[in-house]
Scaffold this active site. Structure first.
Site, PDB file in Angstrom:
ATOM      1  N   GLY A  15       0.852  -1.186   0.000  1.00 37.02           N
ATOM      2  CA  GLY A  15       0.000   0.000   0.000  1.00 37.02           C
ATOM      3  C   GLY A  15       0.889   1.237   0.000  1.00 37.02           C
ATOM      4  O   GLY A  15       1.781   1.381  -0.848  1.00 37.02           O
ATOM      5  N   GLU A  87       2.096   2.366  11.150  1.00 41.59           N
ATOM      6  CA  GLU A  87       1.062   1.385  10.789  1.00 41.59           C
ATOM      7  C   GLU A  87       0.241   0.945  12.019  1.00 41.59           C
ATOM      8  O   GLU A  87      -0.311  -0.150  12.035  1.00 41.59           O
ATOM      9  CB  GLU A  87       1.727   0.158  10.132  1.00 41.59           C
ATOM     10  CG  GLU A  87       2.578   0.481   8.920  1.00 41.59           C
ATOM     11  CD  GLU A  87       1.774   1.025   7.734  1.00 41.59           C
ATOM     12  OE1 GLU A  87       0.636   0.589   7.534  1.00 41.59           O
ATOM     13  OE2 GLU A  87       2.306   1.901   7.024  1.00 41.59           O
TER      14      GLU A  87
HETATM   15  C1  SIN Z   1       1.536  -1.374   3.292  1.00 38.73           C
HETATM   16  O1  SIN Z   1       1.677  -0.377   2.576  1.00 38.73           O
HETATM   17  O2  SIN Z   1       2.242  -2.400   3.096  1.00 38.73           O
HETATM   18  C2  SIN Z   1       0.567  -1.404   4.422  1.00 38.73           C
HETATM   19  C3  SIN Z   1      -0.659  -0.583   4.229  1.00 38.73           C
HETATM   20  C4  SIN Z   1      -0.431   0.890   4.080  1.00 38.73           C
HETATM   21  O3  SIN Z   1       0.312   1.481   4.861  1.00 38.73           O
HETATM   22  O4  SIN Z   1      -1.006   1.493   3.171  1.00 38.73           O
END
Ligand code: SIN
Length: 185
Positions: A15, A87
């Site tokens: 993401g 996160e």
């Molecule tokens: C990620 O990017 O791997 C996790 C989700 C996000 O922070 O958008």
């Protein structure tokens, strides 16, 4: 500290971790994980929405045979202080096998995963509802629409066509809105 040192780890981003790289890394590789699909099913109270009006961001859902493309970073253990904070809204670090695109090498690493039992989880909804939700949300890190647009650009850069993400993007664009110059004043 060497790239192969005992406290270096791979972390897989699917993401915002693909395009917002606000942490140091030792190595970066286009990569994929097997058996998972990206979905806009996680609520965001702290980045792309607020506690009162959470936005929608991505998590993973199990899907046998699926491939989720993203980026793997080799990072020092100390980087997780920052990433765990970034996160923190429902994501946990989960172990995962990551295939590095360049070499097809499979490495052990972690991924930030927001499970259905976390309090911020929103889950599935009709695509049109999710599009309207994204078009109308904003938080301290910017608009939810911008999160989606940046993810689309990043995935295009990886030549990773993700039907769920690209379809949502088309639906949000079709809604127009404050970020759309064609929408007028
Ligand atoms: C990620 O990017 O791997 C996790 C989700 C996000 O922070 O958008």
């Amino acid at each position: 500290m060497s790239e192969t040192g005992p406290d270096a780890t791979w972390v897989f981003g699917y993401g915002s971790l693909i395009y917002k790289v606000d942490f140091p890394y030792l190595r970066r590789e286009v990569a994929s994980i097997e058996g998972w699909e990206r979905r806009f099913w996680q609520g965001s109270h702290d980045h792309r929405g607020t506690p009162e009006q959470p936005g929608r961001v991505v998590t993973l859902t199990a899907s046998p045979g699926a491939l989720c493309r993203g980026v793997a970073y080799r990072v020092e253990e100390s980087v997780f202080v920052h990433l765990d904070h970034r996160e923190k809204n429902g994501y946990v670090r989960a172990p995962v096998q990551i295939t590095l695109a360049g070499s097809d090498e499979v490495v052990a690493g972690v991924v930030y995963y927001a499970a259905p039992d976390n309090p911020a989880f929103l889950g599935a909804a009709p695509m049109s509802d999710m599009a309207r939700h994204i078009a109308g949300s904003t938080g301290p890190s910017g608009s939810n629409r911008d999160y989606l647009c940046q993810l689309v650009s990043a995935l295009e850069g990886l030549e990773a066509y993700d039907e769920h993400v690209f379809e949502l993007n088309a639906m949000v664009a079709a809604l127009g809105g404050p970020d759309d110059p064609s929408a007028g004043a």
